[in-house]
Design an enzyme around this catalytic site. Structure first.
Site, PDB file in Angstrom:
ATOM      1  N   GLY A   1       3.689   3.838  13.678  1.00  0.00           N
ATOM      2  CA  GLY A   1       4.501   2.649  13.985  1.00  0.00           C
ATOM      3  C   GLY A   1       4.076   1.986  15.285  1.00  0.00           C
ATOM      4  O   GLY A   1       3.958   0.758  15.378  1.00  0.00           O
TER       5      GLY A   1
ATOM      6  N   CYS B   1      13.455  10.821   6.334  1.00  0.00           N
ATOM      7  CA  CYS B   1      13.495  10.353   7.723  1.00  0.00           C
ATOM      8  C   CYS B   1      14.887  10.531   8.330  1.00  0.00           C
ATOM      9  O   CYS B   1      15.015  10.743   9.525  1.00  0.00           O
ATOM     10  CB  CYS B   1      13.044   8.907   7.804  1.00  0.00           C
ATOM     11  SG  CYS B   1      13.905   7.867   6.638  1.00  0.00           S
TER      12      CYS B   1
ATOM     13  N   GLU C   1      10.291   1.034  10.223  1.00  0.00           N
ATOM     14  CA  GLU C   1      11.290   2.066   9.913  1.00  0.00           C
ATOM     15  C   GLU C   1      10.610   3.402  10.164  1.00  0.00           C
ATOM     16  O   GLU C   1       9.732   3.801   9.408  1.00  0.00           O
ATOM     17  CB  GLU C   1      11.709   1.974   8.439  1.00  0.00           C
ATOM     18  CG  GLU C   1      12.284   0.646   8.024  1.00  0.00           C
ATOM     19  CD  GLU C   1      13.671   0.414   8.568  1.00  0.00           C
ATOM     20  OE1 GLU C   1      14.283   1.358   9.113  1.00  0.00           O
ATOM     21  OE2 GLU C   1      14.138  -0.720   8.466  1.00  0.00           O
TER      22      GLU C   1
ATOM     23  N   GLU D   1      10.096  15.692  15.161  1.00  0.00           N
ATOM     24  CA  GLU D   1      10.368  15.627  13.730  1.00  0.00           C
ATOM     25  C   GLU D   1       9.427  16.574  12.984  1.00  0.00           C
ATOM     26  O   GLU D   1       8.212  16.443  13.081  1.00  0.00           O
ATOM     27  CB  GLU D   1      10.155  14.193  13.246  1.00  0.00           C
ATOM     28  CG  GLU D   1      10.466  14.015  11.794  1.00  0.00           C
ATOM     29  CD  GLU D   1      10.379  12.566  11.362  1.00  0.00           C
ATOM     30  OE1 GLU D   1       9.351  11.928  11.633  1.00  0.00           O
ATOM     31  OE2 GLU D   1      11.350  12.072  10.769  1.00  0.00           O
TER      32      GLU D   1
ATOM     33  N   GLY E   1       7.229   4.792   8.067  1.00  0.00           N
ATOM     34  CA  GLY E   1       6.383   5.970   8.272  1.00  0.00           C
ATOM     35  C   GLY E   1       6.659   6.583   9.627  1.00  0.00           C
ATOM     36  O   GLY E   1       7.757   6.457  10.170  1.00  0.00           O
ATOM     37  N   SER E   2       5.663   7.218  10.179  1.00  0.00           N
ATOM     38  CA  SER E   2       5.858   7.972  11.413  1.00  0.00           C
ATOM     39  C   SER E   2       5.927   7.048  12.637  1.00  0.00           C
ATOM     40  O   SER E   2       5.382   5.942  12.632  1.00  0.00           O
ATOM     41  CB  SER E   2       4.714   8.966  11.598  1.00  0.00           C
ATOM     42  OG  SER E   2       3.493   8.270  11.705  1.00  0.00           O
ATOM     43  N   THR E   3       6.561   7.536  13.674  1.00  0.00           N
ATOM     44  CA  THR E   3       6.666   6.772  14.919  1.00  0.00           C
ATOM     45  C   THR E   3       5.283   6.544  15.527  1.00  0.00           C
ATOM     46  O   THR E   3       4.991   5.460  16.053  1.00  0.00           O
ATOM     47  CB  THR E   3       7.617   7.505  15.889  1.00  0.00           C
ATOM     48  OG1 THR E   3       8.935   7.438  15.323  1.00  0.00           O
ATOM     49  CG2 THR E   3       7.631   6.869  17.272  1.00  0.00           C
TER      50      THR E   3
ATOM     51  N   LYS F   1       0.838  -1.206   0.000  1.00  0.00           N
ATOM     52  CA  LYS F   1       0.000   0.000   0.000  1.00  0.00           C
ATOM     53  C   LYS F   1       0.870   1.252   0.000  1.00  0.00           C
ATOM     54  O   LYS F   1       1.535   1.558   0.985  1.00  0.00           O
ATOM     55  CB  LYS F   1      -0.906   0.074   1.233  1.00  0.00           C
ATOM     56  CG  LYS F   1      -1.915   1.219   1.085  1.00  0.00           C
ATOM     57  CD  LYS F   1      -2.625   1.576   2.377  1.00  0.00           C
ATOM     58  CE  LYS F   1      -1.914   2.633   3.180  1.00  0.00           C
ATOM     59  NZ  LYS F   1      -1.793   3.948   2.521  1.00  0.00           N
TER      60      LYS F   1
HETATM   61  P1  NAP Z   1       2.473   8.016   8.270  1.00  0.00           P
HETATM   62  O1  NAP Z   1       1.318   8.897   8.512  1.00  0.00           O
HETATM   63  O2  NAP Z   1       3.008   7.226   9.391  1.00  0.00           O
HETATM   64  O3  NAP Z   1       2.062   7.100   7.041  1.00  0.00           O
HETATM   65  C1  NAP Z   1       2.879   6.096   6.534  1.00  0.00           C
HETATM   66  C2  NAP Z   1       2.012   5.044   5.898  1.00  0.00           C
HETATM   67  O4  NAP Z   1       1.188   4.431   6.883  1.00  0.00           O
HETATM   68  C3  NAP Z   1       1.066   5.604   4.838  1.00  0.00           C
HETATM   69  O5  NAP Z   1       0.934   4.665   3.799  1.00  0.00           O
HETATM   70  C4  NAP Z   1      -0.210   5.733   5.631  1.00  0.00           C
HETATM   71  O6  NAP Z   1      -1.342   5.772   4.812  1.00  0.00           O
HETATM   72  C5  NAP Z   1      -0.155   4.487   6.480  1.00  0.00           C
HETATM   73  N1  NAP Z   1      -1.036   4.495   7.628  1.00  0.00           N
HETATM   74  C6  NAP Z   1      -1.539   5.553   8.311  1.00  0.00           C
HETATM   75  N2  NAP Z   1      -2.369   5.124   9.299  1.00  0.00           N
HETATM   76  C7  NAP Z   1      -2.403   3.782   9.239  1.00  0.00           C
HETATM   77  C8  NAP Z   1      -3.086   2.759   9.976  1.00  0.00           C
HETATM   78  N3  NAP Z   1      -3.919   3.038  10.974  1.00  0.00           N
HETATM   79  N4  NAP Z   1      -2.875   1.470   9.639  1.00  0.00           N
HETATM   80  C9  NAP Z   1      -2.048   1.166   8.620  1.00  0.00           C
HETATM   81  N5  NAP Z   1      -1.404   2.069   7.880  1.00  0.00           N
HETATM   82  C10 NAP Z   1      -1.561   3.374   8.182  1.00  0.00           C
HETATM   83  O7  NAP Z   1       3.719   8.794   7.751  1.00  0.00           O
HETATM   84  P2  NAP Z   1       3.795   9.806   6.540  1.00  0.00           P
HETATM   85  O8  NAP Z   1       3.247  11.099   7.024  1.00  0.00           O
HETATM   86  O9  NAP Z   1       3.228   9.220   5.318  1.00  0.00           O
HETATM   87  O10 NAP Z   1       5.382   9.872   6.326  1.00  0.00           O
HETATM   88  C11 NAP Z   1       6.202  10.650   7.086  1.00  0.00           C
HETATM   89  C12 NAP Z   1       6.800   9.883   8.244  1.00  0.00           C
HETATM   90  O11 NAP Z   1       7.458   8.706   7.816  1.00  0.00           O
HETATM   91  C13 NAP Z   1       7.847  10.668   8.968  1.00  0.00           C
HETATM   92  O12 NAP Z   1       7.650  10.626  10.331  1.00  0.00           O
HETATM   93  C14 NAP Z   1       9.173   9.996   8.599  1.00  0.00           C
HETATM   94  O13 NAP Z   1      10.196  10.103   9.492  1.00  0.00           O
HETATM   95  C15 NAP Z   1       8.765   8.608   8.401  1.00  0.00           C
HETATM   96  N6  NAP Z   1       9.667   7.929   7.455  1.00  0.00           N
HETATM   97  C16 NAP Z   1      10.546   7.007   7.944  1.00  0.00           C
HETATM   98  C17 NAP Z   1      11.412   6.367   7.088  1.00  0.00           C
HETATM   99  C18 NAP Z   1      12.377   5.330   7.576  1.00  0.00           C
HETATM  100  O14 NAP Z   1      12.880   4.583   6.791  1.00  0.00           O
HETATM  101  N7  NAP Z   1      12.645   5.236   8.848  1.00  0.00           N
HETATM  102  C19 NAP Z   1      11.362   6.626   5.728  1.00  0.00           C
HETATM  103  C20 NAP Z   1      10.466   7.559   5.273  1.00  0.00           C
HETATM  104  C21 NAP Z   1       9.614   8.204   6.157  1.00  0.00           C
HETATM  105  P3  NAP Z   1      -1.936   7.176   4.308  1.00  0.00           P
HETATM  106  O15 NAP Z   1      -0.858   8.187   4.311  1.00  0.00           O
HETATM  107  O16 NAP Z   1      -2.414   6.867   2.956  1.00  0.00           O
HETATM  108  O17 NAP Z   1      -3.047   7.539   5.261  1.00  0.00           O
END
Ligand code: NAP
Ligand code: MG
Length: 499
Positions: A253, A304, A270, A403, A248-250, A195
């Site tokens: 996570g 990230c 991650e 962050e 994605g976000s902590t 996804k």
């Molecule tokens: P996010 O809100 O955590 O979303 C990441 C993914 O999770 C998206 O596909 C999102 O879907 C999905 N998601 C949201 N709620 C969910 C739930 N209840 N169940 C299952 N999946 C769910 O993060 P983001 O705003 O897209 O990305 C930014 C964050 O990612 C930052 O905090 C960044 O540090 C982190 N990041 C970490 C890394 C790493 O490798 N460590 C790499 C890149 C980014 P939708 O967005 O479609 O709602």
């Protein structure tokens, strides 16, 4: 043929326009479905123009269940994991080649969908291609060991695929994140439901079509689209998912780890970062200033591992900050299809509000705004934001701890090595860190004390498929890529035979 858009001046290749026009599909068991089970849709937007690019079907829990069932059937009947390893490796090599061949057109997709420059999208494509090449190389290599034992016994281990992998990725590196998830999962014989983030759904479909054309059987890779609370939630709670791989976000996570606990689903996470970039006084400040700006402003700071905390030796503080400020101010903020675009827009209005909100918080807390802090002049549409630097940041401020996920740099000052390390580690995250010094002893000492999954010495930002990647502390669980990918995507089996 390329058509010039009179309003934006961009020349969009015809293949890209055609692709986007047909991008509203889910891919389940090899079938491209233009409609979800309840007909629901969402839209994806070009953040440089705020135009809607495409309407995408939003996968319901029912669609997700079908995708998982397809992946489970493909795992159970072994159509991929039991295929001749040479054939699997050759399919992944074909994917690698096809990504490179598509690069001129495919780079446009993430530039339109995410906002990054064509130069960055192209670099990401090459990295995605390299990832498939690297993992093609592990498919047919030995995976187990024979363990010495007493006479009459023969003990060996093998590594088996984990099974159905639910892979959920963010919007900051859409194609590369898809490659980092799918390539190792496939190399070790797993099946997947992927996804993408709702902000950047497009490029994953191109990749899934490449996988199909390269001979990956139907049902092995399934693509679902939709918001996290609906589509993602259905993935992480499904009992037939064997492993969740999330970037994605902590905050999300933690939510996923809790959901995984209910079904005892294996999980790698991650997550976010607040990475320190430590500069001692014995370095070439011109070079470090350029890299420090890159570390924080690359990909509009939506990284990230971004080096969002610049920790600088007090005696070179003024000189370094003025050089980093000059680098920030010379960065051209433009739509990604302009050749001289140094930084594109943020991905969404929501992200723009978040970044602006942190700028207000930092000002309220008493940090000193050195440059940036708002929308650049002359761009009336799009979610653009200036490279921004705050000086005088103290460890208790939110701008030092949280962050932002945008182009905002927080400068902190230290007097000696111990203070530098203490400041660096004084956050809940532990994804990456950097140290700049010409004293090799100090480089090793500091690197060994930094609480971070990746430490760069006299460089910043290199990440690729050959080395393991993941976070300490709140930055995640497990490692992906490189030599540790095998642990993320296989499970060991011990066989003890009486002979
Ligand atoms: P996010 O809100 O955590 O979303 C990441 C993914 O999770 C998206 O596909 C999102 O879907 C999905 N998601 C949201 N709620 C969910 C739930 N209840 N169940 C299952 N999946 C769910 O993060 P983001 O705003 O897209 O990305 C930014 C964050 O990612 C930052 O905090 C960044 O540090 C982190 N990041 C970490 C890394 C790493 O490798 N460590 C790499 C890149 C980014 P939708 O967005 O479609 O709602
Ligand atoms: Mg978009």
């Amino acid at each position: 043929m390329a058509a010039v858009d009179v309003r934006t001046g961009r020349e969009l290749p015809e293949a890209v326009r055609d692709f986007i026009a047909g991008a509203g599909v889910l891919v389940i068991d090899g079938e491209e479905r233009p409609r979800s089970s309840d007909g629901g849709v969402f839209t994806t937007v070009d953040p440089a123009t705020e135009e809607v690019l495409a309407e995408i079907p939003q996968a319901t829990a029912e669609d997700v269940a079908e995708a998982i069932a397809a992946a489970k059937a493909a795992h159970d009947d072994g159509r991929w994991r039991l295929l001749d390893p040479g054939k699997r490796a050759s399919a992944l090599l074909k994917v690698s080649d096809a990504l490179k061949r598509a690069s001129k057109d495919l780079a446009w997709i993430d530039t339109l969908d995410h906002g990054k420059s064509l130069r960055l999208s192209t670099g990401e494509l090459i990295a995605a291609s390299n990832t498939f090449r690297y993992f093609a190389g592990v498919v047919d290599k030995p995976s187990g060991v024979v363990i010495p034992s007493r006479e009459g016994r023969f003990i060996y281990t093998d590594r088996e695929p984990v099974g159905v992998c639910a892979q959920i990725i963010p919007w900051n590196f859409p194609l590369l994140m898809a490659a980092w998830k799918l390539a190792p999962a496939l190399a070790f014989g797993n099946t997947a439901v992927l996804k993408p983030a709702e902000q950047t759904p497009l490029s994953a479909l191109w990749l899934v079509r490449i996988l199909r054309d390269a001979g990956v059987p139907d049902g092995v890779v399934n693509l679902v689209q939709g918001v996290g609370e609906v589509t993602g939630q259905a993935m992480i709670t499904h009992p037939d998912v064997d492993k969740i791989a999330f970037t994605g976000s902590t905050e999300i996570g933690r939510h996923i780890a809790r959901a995984a606990a209910d079904n005892l689903t294996k999980v790698t996470l991650e997550l976010g970062g607040k990475s320190p970039n430590i500069v001692f006084d014995d370095v070439d400040l011109d070079r470090v200033a350029r890299r420090a700006a890159f570390a924080c402003f690359y990909n509009a700071g939506e990284v990230c591992t971004a080096g969002t905390r610049l920790l600088v030796n007090a005696n070179v503080h003024d000189e370094l900050v003025s050089k980093v400020t000059a680098a920030a101010e010379s960065t051209k903020v433009l739509p990604g299809w302009f050749e001289d675009a140094g930084m594109g827009p943020l991905v969404s209005d929501e992200q723009l509000q978040r970044v602006s909100g942190y700028v207000d918080i930092a000002k309220d807390e008493g940090a000193e705004l050195i440059t940036g802090g708002g929308r650049p002049d002359g761009l009336d549409a799009g979610y653009f934001f200036e490279p921004t630097i705050f000086d005088g940041v103290s460890p208790g401020m939110r701008i030092a701890q949280e962050e932002v996920f945008g182009p905002v740099l927080a400068v902190q000052t230290f007097e000696d090595e111990d203070e530098a390390v203490a400041l660096a580690n004084d956050v809940s995250y532990g994804l990456a860190a950097g140290v700049w010094t010409s004293d090799h002893g100090r480089a090793h000492r500091v690197a060994s004390k930094l609480q971070a999954g990746t430490v760069w010495v006299n460089t910043w930002g290199e990440l690729d498929e050959v080395a393991s990647f993941g976070g300490f502390k709140d930055s995640g669980i497990g490692r992906e890529l490189g030599p540790h990918a095998v642990e993320a995507y296989t499970q060991p089996k011990t066989v003890r035979m009486a002979t």
